[in-house]
Scaffold this active site. Structure first.
Site, mmCIF file in Angstrom:
data_model
loop_
_atom_site.group_PDB
_atom_site.id
_atom_site.type_symbol
_atom_site.label_atom_id
_atom_site.label_comp_id
_atom_site.label_asym_id
_atom_site.label_seq_id
_atom_site.Cartn_x
_atom_site.Cartn_y
_atom_site.Cartn_z
ATOM 1 N N HIS A 170 2.706 -5.310 4.389
ATOM 2 C CA HIS A 170 2.455 -5.910 5.695
ATOM 3 C C HIS A 170 1.167 -5.319 6.263
ATOM 4 O O HIS A 170 1.082 -4.118 6.517
ATOM 5 C CB HIS A 170 3.620 -5.627 6.639
ATOM 6 N N LYS A 215 -3.609 -5.370 14.627
ATOM 7 C CA LYS A 215 -4.264 -5.519 13.324
ATOM 8 C C LYS A 215 -5.041 -6.836 13.235
ATOM 9 O O LYS A 215 -6.215 -6.852 12.821
ATOM 10 C CB LYS A 215 -3.227 -5.451 12.204
ATOM 11 N N ASP A 236 -1.348 -10.575 7.708
ATOM 12 C CA ASP A 236 0.105 -10.459 7.827
ATOM 13 C C ASP A 236 0.753 -9.967 6.536
ATOM 14 O O ASP A 236 1.457 -8.961 6.528
ATOM 15 C CB ASP A 236 0.735 -11.785 8.255
ATOM 16 N N ARG A 283 -10.308 15.522 13.795
ATOM 17 C CA ARG A 283 -11.533 15.308 14.575
ATOM 18 C C ARG A 283 -12.791 15.646 13.780
ATOM 19 O O ARG A 283 -13.901 15.406 14.247
ATOM 20 C CB ARG A 283 -11.492 16.162 15.856
#
Length: 311
Positions: free
Chosen positions: A138, A159, A177, A243
């Site tokens: 998915h 998304k 999808d 980071r």
């Protein structure tokens, strides 16, 4: 259910069916191809009957040297109940004993005008693609500057909207999808869209849109090698996010591990630009330019220089 049958191979390569028509529905279970030279000489101890058997000029010439009894015996053994088919290359004549044995055992005998090496190579590539392990994920698959980026995340995280923004920036949609993934080789994953969803993108509030109709044929592509996965998740204040970029997370799909990045989602973040830069940075790393490592080296040098000055 068999992925490939002999009749599929006949259609794919426009093969001439000589005999054994009743067996064209036999399954092909391996991409390996056999050149049964030893078997024709009489050694059937390790006969790989489950493979497609390929007879070229060498094999057919040897068959002609055998006696009638030997030809009949060995063609009978060649037409095994597990054999999906026998292909004669170069448009060569098919031995009558092979035709008779194939009819008795319903083993398809086919012929092509291609040379043995060329046909073997093309057939192997075809079977490896068709028989490759597959799975469905998915997510959304987008081609960004030549990098196949698989965008994953919970439903509703954004998304498809991110994919739409990337398409507007000139990148190409492969699937939305549901992404069908095939492992066609070691460390090689190919993603495609299900036929039903091809070129379509679902945007909440707008519904389903056809990307090719709206943005043109250059905005879509049928398949793409997957090299990077970006997982979108809602921002968690209690979670530590990388980071610097030194830590490299991996995601395993079938038997292949690919790099995975986690991008937190919250209002104000331009996800399309972030993912675009992530793809560019990934490509730079593959070229040997790693900004995180360069920064760490500079920082260590500054710390080292400071320590020396304090001495």
């Amino acid at each position: 259910m068999a992925k490939v049958r002999t009749e599929d191979m006949i259609k794919q390569f426009d093969l001439e069916l000589i005999s054994g028509e009743e067996g064209i529905h036999r399954p092909i279970t391996t991409s390996d191809i056999s050149r049964p030279g030893l078997e024709i000489s009489g050694f059937f101890n390790y006969y790989p009957a489950e493979r497609v058997q390929l007879l070229g000029r060498s094999e057919t010439s040897f068959i002609e040297q055998l006696t009638t009894e030997e030809r009949a015996e060995r063609m009978e053994l060649l037409c095994n109940a597990a054999t999906p088919g026998i292909v004669i290359t170069r448009g060569l004549d098919v031995p009558n004993e092979l035709i008779e044995a194939s009819e008795r055992h319903s083993v398809p005998v086919m012929r092509t005008n291609m040379k043995s090496t060329r046909f073997s190579s093309r057939l192997t590539n075809y079977l490896e693609g068709e028989l490759a392990p597959t799975t469905a994920v998915h997510g959304v698959l987008v081609d960004i500057y030549g990098i196949g980026v698989l965008i994953t995340g919970q439903s509703g995280v954004g998304k498809s909207e991110t994919a739409l923004a990337l398409i507007k920036r000139g990148h190409q949609l492969v699937a939305d999808d549901c992404v069908e993934i095939s492992q066609v080789d070691d460390d090689l994953l190919i993603g495609t869209a299900p036929e039903l969803l091809e070129h379509l993108l679902e945007i909440r509030g707008l519904g389903i849109i056809n990307v090719m109709t709206l943005f043109g044929a250059g905005a879509v592509r049928p398949s793409k090698k997957i090299t990077l996965t970006i997982n979108l998740e809602l921002w968690d204040q209690n979670k530590h996010y990388d980071r610097v970029g030194l830590d490299e997370e991996k995601m395993k799909i079938i038997d292949t591990e690919i790099t995975r990045l986690t991008v937190p989602v919250r209002p104000g973040r331009n996800l399309a630009v972030i993912i675009e830069v992530a793809a560019m940075n990934y490509r730079l790393k593959k070229m040997g330019v790693n900004a995180a490592e360069q920064f760490t080296e500079r920082l260590n040098q500054v710390i080292l220089d400071g320590s020396l000055n304090d001495m």
